[in-house]
Design an enzyme around this catalytic site. Structure first.
Site, short mmCIF file in Angstrom:
data_model
loop_
_atom_site.label_atom_id
_atom_site.label_comp_id
_atom_site.label_asym_id
_atom_site.label_seq_id
_atom_site.Cartn_x
_atom_site.Cartn_y
_atom_site.Cartn_z
N ILE A 1 0.83 -1.19 0.00
CA ILE A 1 0.00 0.00 0.00
C ILE A 1 0.87 1.25 0.00
O ILE A 1 1.89 1.32 0.70
CB ILE A 1 -0.95 -0.02 1.22
CG1 ILE A 1 -1.90 -1.21 1.09
CG2 ILE A 1 -1.72 1.28 1.36
CD1 ILE A 1 -2.54 -1.62 2.38
N SER A 2 0.48 2.25 -0.80
CA SER A 2 1.19 3.51 -0.95
C SER A 2 2.60 3.22 -1.47
O SER A 2 2.73 2.57 -2.52
CB SER A 2 1.18 4.28 0.36
OG SER A 2 1.57 5.63 0.16
N LEU A 3 3.66 3.64 -0.79
CA LEU A 3 5.00 3.30 -1.27
C LEU A 3 5.21 1.79 -1.28
O LEU A 3 6.11 1.28 -1.95
CB LEU A 3 6.08 3.98 -0.43
CG LEU A 3 7.53 3.80 -0.90
CD1 LEU A 3 7.73 4.34 -2.30
CD2 LEU A 3 8.50 4.46 0.07
#
Length: 461
Positions: free
Chosen positions: A278-280
């Site tokens: 998730i995200s980075l």
């Protein structure tokens, strides 16, 4: 070319562009015409990523959306969030901390009182909400890594979260995953206590998250028949705050011991392990999967391909650096820790909360002493020549108004370089799902992503 005087000539414009790409939100971007996403082809143009429910400050608006979005899982409440936000001074990090911390303390106490009176469910629910509010309170404190409130507030949030877990009905274990000469913290959530080998979903966070925020993902997985393992690696959660281990680009050296731990458990089917970043984590998880054939399915949420490539492209398109500059040139220059770059960027940080937070958090999680050294380290996060090694079915996600990846350049870059079975899923903002990681629209997000994962893992039904 080698870095030199050309940088000084264009430093003002360079900083201006950095200010834009690291700010909290951007103007609406055009949705890609090739969208296998959840909305119809005639969807109206998407709105901005950060709706100003309370705040006009873009970064505050986005982080507020992130917090209020936890209400989907019962780990925040809308009225509590609105009331707290209404007392916060726009753009003031100290005000943000004080008000969210006060709200967290209030509902921590409410949970204690419910528990003392024998009301288990009420106590559990209050603890989950308080844990979210502690996490939100701590978010903007990283400008001074020595600030004792960082560990104190994070610690209260984790303790409160674990108090909620202890009252919940889903079986779980707090685990320590061997990693070099230390361990990584994790939670292992189970469908039941039978010990039956099951498909495993490993979920990991990214640039600014803690694994307690992944609890809603874990519960969605358990509902669908997965055992779920969350963990924190270098640069994240406890590992940066207590162990002081910063991010590393070669994340395969983090994923390998995590999978080693997973397959050592009798309740894990070693042939059915999925990884969700998730995200980075949309860079970190693909980087790990590229080197670990034990991963049977991968979700990059959203996809990230090459941080330095994206940075250089933005600078070149704005005229901030010469057109013939390479990533190596830019990286080499940043490693010299140029005073003019740092001074100009710190001036920009003083003017914009998104720029300030991005760089303060970046220096914190990368253990970098200056903005230039943070950006230099972050440029090393690349899947160039590596994405092609991924063998498992892969879902690459994107939000049409994701301010951290305008036009989905990073997500599409990853997708375009995959040679495995793949799918690109873009979420529009017609019903609020266009944001980064679909914060604020978890109903749509979980349905689409888990449906894909269930199909890839043979979990349908």
């Amino acid at each position: 070319m080698k870095p030199g005087n050309a940088f000084t000539i264009t430093i003002t414009l360079l900083i201006t562009i950095l200010f834009v790409i690291s700010a909290g939100c951007t103007a609406p971007v055009q949705q890609s015409p090739a969208s296998p996403a959840v909305t119809a082809a005639d969807t109206p143009a998407p709105a901005a990523d950060c709706p100003s429910l309370i705040f006009t400050d873009q970064e505050f608006a986005f982080q507020f959306l992130r917090t209020i979005g936890a209400s989907y899982a019962g780990e925040a409440d809308i009225g509590e969030c609105l009331a707290t936000a209404s007392r916060i001074e726009e753009g003031n990090f100290e005000s943000w901390y004080s008000e969210w911390n006060r709200t967290a303390d209030t509902f921590r106490t409410a949970g204690d009182e419910s528990l003392a009176a024998g009301h288990r469910v009420s106590a559990m629910e209050a603890y989950y909400r308080a844990a979210t509010y502690y996490r939100t309170a701590e978010f903007f404190l990283h400008g001074n890594p020595a600030d004792p409130r960082i560990v104190e507030t994070w610690g209260k949030g984790r303790e409160t979260f674990r108090d909620a877990l202890a009252l919940d009905v889903v079986p779980y274990e707090i685990v320590d995953i061997p990693y070099g000469n230390t361990t990584l913290p994790g939670y292992f959530y189970m469908v039941d206590n039978s010990g039956t080998p099951r498909s495993l979903l490993i979920v990991q966070t990214g640039f600014d998250g803690c694994q307690e925020e992944l609890h809603p993902y874990a519960m969605e997985g358990v509902k669908r028949g997965y055992n779920v393992l969350t963990f924190e690696g270098p640069g994240q959660g406890e590992v940066i705050r207590v162990q002081h281990l910063p991010f590393r680009p070669d994340w395969e050296n983090v994923i390998e011991p995590v999978v080693d731990y997973a397959v050592s458990r009798p309740d894990v089917d070693e042939d059915r392990i999925a990884l969700w970043g998730i995200s980075l984590g949309g860079y970190l998880a693909p980087r790990g999967a590229a080197y670990d054939p034990r991963i049977a399915a991968l979700v990059a949420d959203p996809g990230t391909y090459d941080v330095g490539q994206n940075l250089l492209r933005n600078l070149q398109e704005g005229g901030g650096v010469p057109a013939n500059m390479t990533e190596e040139d830019l990286h080499e220059w940043l490693l010299t820790d140029p005073v003019e770059f740092n001074d100009a960027l710190r001036e920009a940080m003083a003017e914009n909360t998104g720029t300030r937070w991005m760089n303060e958090n970046g220096m914190f999680v990368f253990n970098a002493s200056s903005p230039a050294l943070f950006w230099a380290k972050w440029m090393e996060f690349s899947l160039d020549g590596i994405a092609e090694k991924i063998q498992c079915p892969t879902l690459v996600c994107d939000g049409a108004t994701d301010h951290l990846d305008p036009d989905g350049m990073q997500a599409k870059g990853l997708y375009d370089h995959l040679t495995c079975e793949r799918e690109f899923m873009e979420f529009s903002d017609e019903y609020g799902a266009g944001s980064h990681c679909q914060f604020g629209a978890f109903g749509q997000s979980f349905a689409e992503k888990f449906d894909w994962l269930d199909d890839a893992m043979g979990m349908k039904g």
